[in-house]
Design a protein around this motif. Structure first.
Motif, PDB file in Angstrom:
ATOM      1  N   PHE A 113       0.826  -1.206   0.000  1.00  0.00           N
ATOM      2  CA  PHE A 113       0.000   0.000   0.000  1.00  0.00           C
ATOM      3  C   PHE A 113       0.863   1.260   0.000  1.00  0.00           C
ATOM      4  CE2 PHE A 113      -2.844  -3.140   1.829  1.00  0.00           C
ATOM      5  CZ  PHE A 113      -4.070  -2.824   1.274  1.00  0.00           C
ATOM      6  N   ASP A 114       0.485   2.214  -0.841  1.00  0.00           N
ATOM      7  CA  ASP A 114       0.953   3.576  -0.691  1.00  0.00           C
ATOM      8  C   ASP A 114       0.334   4.112   0.610  1.00  0.00           C
ATOM      9  OD1 ASP A 114       1.936   6.221  -1.401  1.00  0.00           O
ATOM     10  OD2 ASP A 114      -0.129   6.691  -1.983  1.00  0.00           O
ATOM     11  N   LEU A 115       0.805   5.267   1.080  1.00  0.00           N
ATOM     12  CA  LEU A 115       0.275   5.799   2.334  1.00  0.00           C
ATOM     13  C   LEU A 115      -0.567   7.056   2.141  1.00  0.00           C
ATOM     14  CD1 LEU A 115       0.067   5.500   5.362  1.00  0.00           C
ATOM     15  CD2 LEU A 115       2.217   6.770   5.592  1.00  0.00           C
ATOM     16  N   TRP A 116       0.094   8.178   1.773  1.00  0.00           N
ATOM     17  CA  TRP A 116      -0.635   9.453   1.660  1.00  0.00           C
ATOM     18  C   TRP A 116      -1.656   9.412   0.532  1.00  0.00           C
ATOM     19  CZ3 TRP A 116      -0.517  12.678   5.520  1.00  0.00           C
ATOM     20  CH2 TRP A 116       0.621  12.761   6.333  1.00  0.00           C
ATOM     21  N   LEU A 117      -2.865   9.833   0.840  1.00  0.00           N
ATOM     22  CA  LEU A 117      -4.002   9.884  -0.084  1.00  0.00           C
ATOM     23  C   LEU A 117      -4.432   8.496  -0.556  1.00  0.00           C
ATOM     24  CD1 LEU A 117      -3.196  13.072  -2.200  1.00  0.00           C
ATOM     25  CD2 LEU A 117      -4.500  12.868  -0.064  1.00  0.00           C
ATOM     26  N   THR A 118      -3.861   7.469   0.077  1.00  0.00           N
ATOM     27  CA  THR A 118      -4.316   6.095  -0.145  1.00  0.00           C
ATOM     28  C   THR A 118      -4.932   5.562   1.138  1.00  0.00           C
ATOM     29  OG1 THR A 118      -2.676   5.659  -1.868  1.00  0.00           O
ATOM     30  CG2 THR A 118      -3.594   3.747  -0.738  1.00  0.00           C
ATOM     31  N   LEU A 119      -4.147   5.601   2.230  1.00  0.00           N
ATOM     32  CA  LEU A 119      -4.666   5.167   3.536  1.00  0.00           C
ATOM     33  C   LEU A 119      -4.915   6.333   4.484  1.00  0.00           C
ATOM     34  CD1 LEU A 119      -2.441   2.010   4.211  1.00  0.00           C
ATOM     35  CD2 LEU A 119      -4.771   2.093   3.291  1.00  0.00           C
ATOM     36  N   ILE A 120      -4.110   7.402   4.366  1.00  0.00           N
ATOM     37  CA  ILE A 120      -4.284   8.548   5.264  1.00  0.00           C
ATOM     38  C   ILE A 120      -4.251   9.850   4.470  1.00  0.00           C
ATOM     39  CG2 ILE A 120      -3.234   7.305   7.200  1.00  0.00           C
ATOM     40  CD1 ILE A 120      -0.720   9.070   6.807  1.00  0.00           C
ATOM     41  N   LYS A 121      -4.690  10.925   5.125  1.00  0.00           N
ATOM     42  CA  LYS A 121      -4.636  12.264   4.540  1.00  0.00           C
ATOM     43  C   LYS A 121      -4.259  13.248   5.637  1.00  0.00           C
ATOM     44  CE  LYS A 121      -9.660  12.761   5.156  1.00  0.00           C
ATOM     45  NZ  LYS A 121     -10.952  12.963   4.472  1.00  0.00           N
ATOM     46  N   SER A 122      -3.763  14.403   5.230  1.00  0.00           N
ATOM     47  CA  SER A 122      -3.337  15.420   6.197  1.00  0.00           C
ATOM     48  C   SER A 122      -4.525  15.980   6.962  1.00  0.00           C
ATOM     49  CB  SER A 122      -2.621  16.568   5.483  1.00  0.00           C
ATOM     50  OG  SER A 122      -1.403  16.158   4.946  1.00  0.00           O
ATOM     51  N   ASN A 123      -4.277  16.318   8.211  1.00  0.00           N
ATOM     52  CA  ASN A 123      -5.227  17.080   9.003  1.00  0.00           C
ATOM     53  C   ASN A 123      -5.042  18.550   8.618  1.00  0.00           C
ATOM     54  OD1 ASN A 123      -6.532  18.550  11.040  1.00  0.00           O
ATOM     55  ND2 ASN A 123      -6.073  17.004  12.593  1.00  0.00           N
ATOM     56  N   ASP A 158      -2.740   5.868  -5.044  1.00  0.00           N
ATOM     57  CA  ASP A 158      -3.571   6.902  -5.683  1.00  0.00           C
ATOM     58  C   ASP A 158      -2.872   7.575  -6.857  1.00  0.00           C
ATOM     59  OD1 ASP A 158      -2.616   9.988  -4.668  1.00  0.00           O
ATOM     60  OD2 ASP A 158      -1.806   8.267  -3.597  1.00  0.00           O
ATOM     61  N   ASN A 159      -1.573   7.295  -7.036  1.00  0.00           N
ATOM     62  CA  ASN A 159      -0.788   8.036  -8.028  1.00  0.00           C
ATOM     63  C   ASN A 159      -0.560   7.186  -9.287  1.00  0.00           C
ATOM     64  OD1 ASN A 159       1.520   9.134  -9.470  1.00  0.00           O
ATOM     65  ND2 ASN A 159       1.938  10.389  -7.676  1.00  0.00           N
ATOM     66  N   PRO A 160      -1.063   7.642 -10.445  1.00  0.00           N
ATOM     67  CA  PRO A 160      -0.921   6.857 -11.672  1.00  0.00           C
ATOM     68  C   PRO A 160       0.524   6.628 -12.093  1.00  0.00           C
ATOM     69  CG  PRO A 160      -2.596   8.566 -11.946  1.00  0.00           C
ATOM     70  CD  PRO A 160      -1.881   8.853 -10.660  1.00  0.00           C
ATOM     71  N   VAL A 161       1.420   7.552 -11.748  1.00  0.00           N
ATOM     72  CA  VAL A 161       2.832   7.420 -12.129  1.00  0.00           C
ATOM     73  C   VAL A 161       3.604   6.645 -11.070  1.00  0.00           C
ATOM     74  CG1 VAL A 161       4.977   8.648 -12.641  1.00  0.00           C
ATOM     75  CG2 VAL A 161       2.799   9.519 -13.523  1.00  0.00           C
ATOM     76  N   ALA A 162       3.671   7.194  -9.866  1.00  0.00           N
ATOM     77  CA  ALA A 162       4.491   6.593  -8.806  1.00  0.00           C
ATOM     78  C   ALA A 162       4.013   5.196  -8.447  1.00  0.00           C
ATOM     79  CB  ALA A 162       4.475   7.487  -7.568  1.00  0.00           C
ATOM     80  N   ASP A 163       2.714   5.017  -8.339  1.00  0.00           N
ATOM     81  CA  ASP A 163       2.170   3.732  -7.893  1.00  0.00           C
ATOM     82  C   ASP A 163       1.890   2.772  -9.043  1.00  0.00           C
ATOM     83  OD1 ASP A 163       2.063   4.254  -5.034  1.00  0.00           O
ATOM     84  OD2 ASP A 163       0.504   5.707  -5.513  1.00  0.00           O
TER      85      ASP A 163
END
Length: 231
Positions: A9-19, A200-205
């Motif tokens: 799993f990716d993390l940011w915007l996949t499992l968590i998001k900023s407060n 969530d990222n088409p390039v990185a992921d």
């Protein structure tokens, strides 16, 4: 979706998001302490967004990693009209301040189902799970504390962060590192077709995982959510 032996799993915007409160407090901090040119709050916030986008793009292009300390110095420089007079900045102390701000304004689960889906995968006893995440202003050592607080770390077999290995997705070396860390005692014979990377990222992921021959699932930035892993 078919069953997989290993879920990355990716993390940011996949499992968590900023407060949002964290970014607000961070902007106020830099506005008050590193602002000799008297920039507005809005201008300081814009600099953070620009540096974040620029560094993400550079890391994806090079496959390497620009560290959080370097990013904060970029922000200070740009706020002060690209001054390089930051030799007296205590980067270690500054990062500790930012970590405290983050932990006091904890990131949020991107989707309430995130915890449930990972719990179900872990409870099956048939699959292993990991995080494979590019980092920016927040280092891996801090994200480990975040995931522990959010009760996600106990569901993961291992976590890999770009700042800790100086590699960023879609660099194939980062994905190879993930593949090499899969538990071979639990999965003595595992093929690439039995592994999936979710992000969530088409390039990185997606592009990065596909280049390695790994299955992919794009979520959140399209019409799919993490619950799609159940179907």
């Amino acid at each position: 979706m078919p069953f997989y032996k290993h879920y990355s799993f990716d993390l940011w915007l996949t499992l968590i998001k900023s407060n949002p409160a964290f970014k607000t407090e961070r902007t106020k901090y830099f506005h008050a302490r590193f602002n000799s040119k008297k920039k507005t709050i809005e201008e300081v916030a814009t600099v953070f967004r620009q540096v974040d986008l620029m560094v993400n793009a550079i890391n994806e292009k090079t496959g390497k990693n620009i560290d959080a300390d370097e990013m904060y110095l970029m922000v200070i420089s740009i706020i002060n009209d690209y001054s390089t007079d930051f030799q007296d900045v205590d980067t270690e102390g500054l990062y500790l301040e930012m970590e405290t701000l983050l932990l006091n304004n904890m990131p949020l689960l991107y989707n309430p189902e995130s915890l449930t889906v990972l719990s179900e995968l872990k409870a099956s006893g048939l699959s292993t799970l990991n995080i494979l995440s590019n980092t920016g202003f927040i280092k891996g050592k801090t994200l480990r504390k975040v995931l522990s607080s959010l009760k996600l770390s106990e569901l993961l077999d291992f976590q890999l962060y770009s700042d800790e290995v100086r590699l960023s997705k879609p660099n194939p070396e980062f994905f190879k590192l993930m593949l090499n860390m899969i538990d071979r005692e639990k999965h003595p014979e595992i093929g690439l077709h039995e592994i999936i990377h979710i992000g969530d990222n088409p390039v990185a992921d997606v592009k990065g995982a596909k280049a390695m021959g790994i299955n992919t699932l794009l979520i959140n930035s399209n019409d799919l959510l993490i619950s799609h892993l159940r179907s």
